[in-house]
Design an enzyme around this catalytic site. Sequence first.
Site, mmCIF file in Angstrom:
data_model
loop_
_atom_site.group_PDB
_atom_site.id
_atom_site.type_symbol
_atom_site.label_atom_id
_atom_site.label_comp_id
_atom_site.label_asym_id
_atom_site.label_seq_id
_atom_site.Cartn_x
_atom_site.Cartn_y
_atom_site.Cartn_z
ATOM 1 N N ASP A 31 1.043 -1.254 0.129
ATOM 2 C CA ASP A 31 -0.165 0.060 0.182
ATOM 3 C C ASP A 31 0.822 1.184 0.070
ATOM 4 O O ASP A 31 1.897 1.201 0.489
ATOM 5 C CB ASP A 31 -0.847 -0.167 1.305
ATOM 6 C CG ASP A 31 -1.890 0.899 1.014
ATOM 7 O OD1 ASP A 31 -3.221 0.509 1.042
ATOM 8 O OD2 ASP A 31 -1.835 2.202 1.011
ATOM 9 N N ILE A 32 0.535 2.274 -0.727
ATOM 10 C CA ILE A 32 1.274 3.473 -1.054
ATOM 11 C C ILE A 32 1.436 4.422 0.404
ATOM 12 O O ILE A 32 2.230 4.776 0.750
ATOM 13 C CB ILE A 32 0.780 4.190 -2.170
ATOM 14 C CG1 ILE A 32 1.895 5.203 -2.585
ATOM 15 C CG2 ILE A 32 -0.501 4.924 -1.673
ATOM 16 C CD1 ILE A 32 1.591 5.816 -3.972
ATOM 17 N N ASN A 88 -12.986 -3.773 2.127
ATOM 18 C CA ASN A 88 -13.907 -2.774 2.019
ATOM 19 C C ASN A 88 -14.979 -2.531 1.110
ATOM 20 O O ASN A 88 -14.459 -2.756 0.021
ATOM 21 C CB ASN A 88 -13.223 -1.441 2.383
ATOM 22 C CG ASN A 88 -12.567 -1.061 3.450
ATOM 23 O OD1 ASN A 88 -12.642 -1.535 4.770
ATOM 24 N ND2 ASN A 88 -11.156 -0.500 3.281
ATOM 25 N N HIS A 101 -10.212 -5.461 -3.524
ATOM 26 C CA HIS A 101 -8.958 -5.850 -2.971
ATOM 27 C C HIS A 101 -9.041 -6.205 -1.491
ATOM 28 O O HIS A 101 -9.855 -5.886 -0.745
ATOM 29 C CB HIS A 101 -8.056 -4.340 -3.211
ATOM 30 C CG HIS A 101 -8.504 -3.373 -2.643
ATOM 31 N ND1 HIS A 101 -9.465 -2.628 -3.413
ATOM 32 C CD2 HIS A 101 -8.190 -2.554 -1.491
ATOM 33 C CE1 HIS A 101 -9.641 -1.593 -2.828
ATOM 34 N NE2 HIS A 101 -9.089 -1.467 -1.684
ATOM 35 N N MET A 102 -8.022 -6.949 -1.137
ATOM 36 C CA MET A 102 -7.910 -7.426 0.349
ATOM 37 C C MET A 102 -6.708 -6.664 0.881
ATOM 38 O O MET A 102 -5.575 -6.772 0.350
ATOM 39 C CB MET A 102 -7.844 -8.967 0.423
ATOM 40 C CG MET A 102 -7.587 -9.635 1.793
ATOM 41 S SD MET A 102 -7.310 -11.299 1.567
ATOM 42 C CE MET A 102 -9.036 -11.853 1.730
ATOM 43 N N HIS A 103 -6.979 -6.039 1.923
ATOM 44 C CA HIS A 103 -5.809 -5.555 2.680
ATOM 45 C C HIS A 103 -5.220 -6.484 3.716
ATOM 46 O O HIS A 103 -5.808 -7.286 4.641
ATOM 47 C CB HIS A 103 -6.185 -4.180 3.584
ATOM 48 C CG HIS A 103 -6.892 -3.151 2.764
ATOM 49 N ND1 HIS A 103 -6.024 -1.971 2.664
ATOM 50 C CD2 HIS A 103 -7.942 -3.080 2.262
ATOM 51 C CE1 HIS A 103 -6.829 -1.053 1.855
ATOM 52 N NE2 HIS A 103 -7.906 -1.661 1.904
HETATM 53 P P1 5GP Z 1 -9.739 1.113 0.119
HETATM 54 O O1 5GP Z 1 -9.888 2.065 1.010
HETATM 55 O O2 5GP Z 1 -10.309 1.151 -1.199
HETATM 56 O O3 5GP Z 1 -10.094 -0.367 0.716
HETATM 57 O O4 5GP Z 1 -8.296 0.867 -0.074
HETATM 58 C C1 5GP Z 1 -7.553 1.604 -1.269
HETATM 59 C C2 5GP Z 1 -6.295 1.589 -0.700
HETATM 60 O O5 5GP Z 1 -5.235 1.864 -1.893
HETATM 61 C C3 5GP Z 1 -5.816 2.496 0.233
HETATM 62 O O6 5GP Z 1 -5.351 1.987 1.506
HETATM 63 C C4 5GP Z 1 -4.492 3.309 -0.370
HETATM 64 O O7 5GP Z 1 -3.417 3.802 0.667
HETATM 65 C C5 5GP Z 1 -3.987 2.523 -1.384
HETATM 66 N N1 5GP Z 1 -3.622 3.057 -2.729
HETATM 67 C C6 5GP Z 1 -4.183 4.140 -3.375
HETATM 68 N N2 5GP Z 1 -3.612 4.700 -4.371
HETATM 69 C C7 5GP Z 1 -2.541 3.797 -4.648
HETATM 70 C C8 5GP Z 1 -1.352 3.668 -5.581
HETATM 71 O O8 5GP Z 1 -1.227 4.440 -6.613
HETATM 72 N N3 5GP Z 1 -0.437 2.734 -5.224
HETATM 73 C C9 5GP Z 1 -0.642 1.970 -4.097
HETATM 74 N N4 5GP Z 1 0.158 1.003 -3.873
HETATM 75 N N5 5GP Z 1 -1.604 1.939 -3.235
HETATM 76 C C10 5GP Z 1 -2.609 2.781 -3.544
#
Ligand code: 5GP
Length: 118
Positions: A31-32, A88, A101-103
């Site tokens: 994650d970024i 989420n 996606h899965m964290h």
């Molecule tokens: P969500 O909130 O949709 O479950 O999670 C999206 C995740 O994607 C967030 O934790 C966010 O930090 C990550 N993310 C957003 N843009 C990028 C990116 O360009 N590269 C990477 N590696 N992660 C990203």
Amino acid sequence: MSEDTLFSKIIRKEIPSDMVYQDELVTAFRDITPKAPTHILIVPNKVIPTVDDVTEEDELTLGRLFTVAAKLARQEGISEDGYRLVVNCRDFGGQEVYHLHMHLIGGARLGHIPSVNK
Ligand code: 5GP
């Protein structure tokens, strides 16, 4: 193009990422904005926008998210202490990227799952 999400571009390596795993069904990258020492996103290569869009055809792919999560957790050395897997769904679930996606989050003791935001 329906495959055009931010994560599709990462999967196709059009956008750089710290990719840690890729096979024919899923891709994993860090994650970024990591929320813990280990924070990896495990993503189906095929675009499924949300959990609400999942069908029985996706069962193999979704199962792969778990086997890859367990494998990466062992690689990261966080298996014994434990970790959290989070998916989420849509606005109230806090989903930002509409490509399921899965964290994989771990490497420290995590807080309790949050309750309703007032
Ligand atoms: P969500 O909130 O949709 O479950 O999670 C999206 C995740 O994607 C967030 O934790 C966010 O930090 C990550 N993310 C957003 N843009 C990028 C990116 O360009 N590269 C990477 N590696 N992660 C990203």
